[in-house]
Scaffold this active site. Sequence first.
Site, PDB file in Angstrom:
ATOM      1  N   ARG A  79     -31.349  24.830  14.009  1.00  0.00           N
ATOM      2  CA  ARG A  79     -31.390  23.379  14.253  1.00  0.00           C
ATOM      3  C   ARG A  79     -30.445  22.962  15.384  1.00  0.00           C
ATOM      4  O   ARG A  79     -30.759  22.058  16.155  1.00  0.00           O
ATOM      5  CB  ARG A  79     -31.039  22.658  12.939  1.00  0.00           C
ATOM      6  CG  ARG A  79     -31.044  21.122  13.023  1.00  0.00           C
ATOM      7  CD  ARG A  79     -30.866  20.540  11.625  1.00  0.00           C
ATOM      8  NE  ARG A  79     -30.492  19.131  11.639  1.00  0.00           N
ATOM      9  CZ  ARG A  79     -31.353  18.110  11.573  1.00  0.00           C
ATOM     10  NH1 ARG A  79     -32.641  18.347  11.482  1.00  0.00           N
ATOM     11  NH2 ARG A  79     -30.926  16.863  11.565  1.00  0.00           N
ATOM     12  N   ILE A 105     -33.487  13.065  15.806  1.00  0.00           N
ATOM     13  CA  ILE A 105     -33.973  14.233  15.061  1.00  0.00           C
ATOM     14  C   ILE A 105     -33.774  13.878  13.590  1.00  0.00           C
ATOM     15  O   ILE A 105     -32.708  13.386  13.189  1.00  0.00           O
ATOM     16  CB  ILE A 105     -33.220  15.527  15.455  1.00  0.00           C
ATOM     17  CG1 ILE A 105     -33.659  16.733  14.618  1.00  0.00           C
ATOM     18  CG2 ILE A 105     -31.710  15.375  15.378  1.00  0.00           C
ATOM     19  CD1 ILE A 105     -33.061  18.078  15.106  1.00  0.00           C
ATOM     20  N   SER A 106     -34.804  14.072  12.756  1.00  0.00           N
ATOM     21  CA  SER A 106     -34.747  13.615  11.365  1.00  0.00           C
ATOM     22  C   SER A 106     -33.733  14.416  10.552  1.00  0.00           C
ATOM     23  O   SER A 106     -33.379  15.546  10.886  1.00  0.00           O
ATOM     24  CB  SER A 106     -36.123  13.765  10.713  1.00  0.00           C
ATOM     25  OG  SER A 106     -37.105  13.080  11.453  1.00  0.00           O
ATOM     26  N   GLN A 107     -33.325  13.798   9.457  1.00  0.00           N
ATOM     27  CA  GLN A 107     -32.453  14.441   8.471  1.00  0.00           C
ATOM     28  C   GLN A 107     -33.109  15.760   8.003  1.00  0.00           C
ATOM     29  O   GLN A 107     -34.323  15.799   7.772  1.00  0.00           O
ATOM     30  CB  GLN A 107     -32.332  13.452   7.306  1.00  0.00           C
ATOM     31  CG  GLN A 107     -31.524  13.890   6.130  1.00  0.00           C
ATOM     32  CD  GLN A 107     -31.725  12.915   4.957  1.00  0.00           C
ATOM     33  OE1 GLN A 107     -32.761  12.255   4.853  1.00  0.00           O
ATOM     34  NE2 GLN A 107     -30.748  12.839   4.096  1.00  0.00           N
TER      35      GLN A 107
END
Length: 255
Positions: A79, A105-107
């Site tokens: 990530r 950027i999503s959780q």
Amino acid sequence: MRHAFAVAAGLAALVGYAPGAGGGAERPAGPGAEPAPVATVAPAPADRAAERARMVDEQIAARGVADPAVLAAMRRVPRHEFVPAPRRAEAYGDHPLPIGAGQTISQPYIVALMTELAAAGPRARVLEIGTGSGYQAAVLAALGADVYTIEIVPSLAASAAATFARLGYRSIHARQGDGYHGWPEAAPFAAIVVTAAPPSPPPALIEQLAPGGRLVVPIGVADQELQVYEKGADGGVRVRRVTPVRFVPMTGGDR
Ligand code: SAH
């Protein structure tokens, strides 16, 4: 600024998880703290696998994502490589992060949940709307899916394409454009994952689902809900409401 952030408070309470507790960032030693012994702290491995294992245990498995293939993909995809350099230290925190152009950027938990709901196994053809950093596409590719992804903001589309090339993701086909209309030349898809919120499901995306396919999409404007539209073998569509979420709005669509 709005974030692609799951409002998972109820769920978090259910599993007794306190976001931020023990999470990642090191505090400076205060006056009275023991001096750190020299040479016992090994440098973190460059690929940060231990941080990912902890992210999976504490943020993802603890909240009920159970598919072993999804958990393995979340452990594998780096990530931090998808996060802009100045925020890389926070890459494994329990929250979304800015990626430029007002987007996020999503959780990690939300990426894992949407991936599990998409249920896209090896060689499944999957469409993602909203490439952003490219992280969700990379997680889908790590499951062995053949991934098509569309991003409307040119600078984000370009930097995600560069990241895919740098990390060697050959099964991701990325293009810049308005995903509201899907990717008809590559349809039908076993799964479609939308990571920006439209007010209602775009008809082209339902249309481009294969029989048995699933559209995973946050729906709504102020109040959003993650929903799954599943197309039956007879072409009929059933909807399942999953959980409240908060995503950036879907733009484009000639609206
Ligand atoms: N999946 C991303 C999260 C991206 S945030 C990741 O893993 O990092 C949502 C993204 O959707 C933003 O980059 C935004 O620019 C994009 N977006 C919004 N509307 C869109 C549309 N109509 N077509 C394609 N992308 C869109």
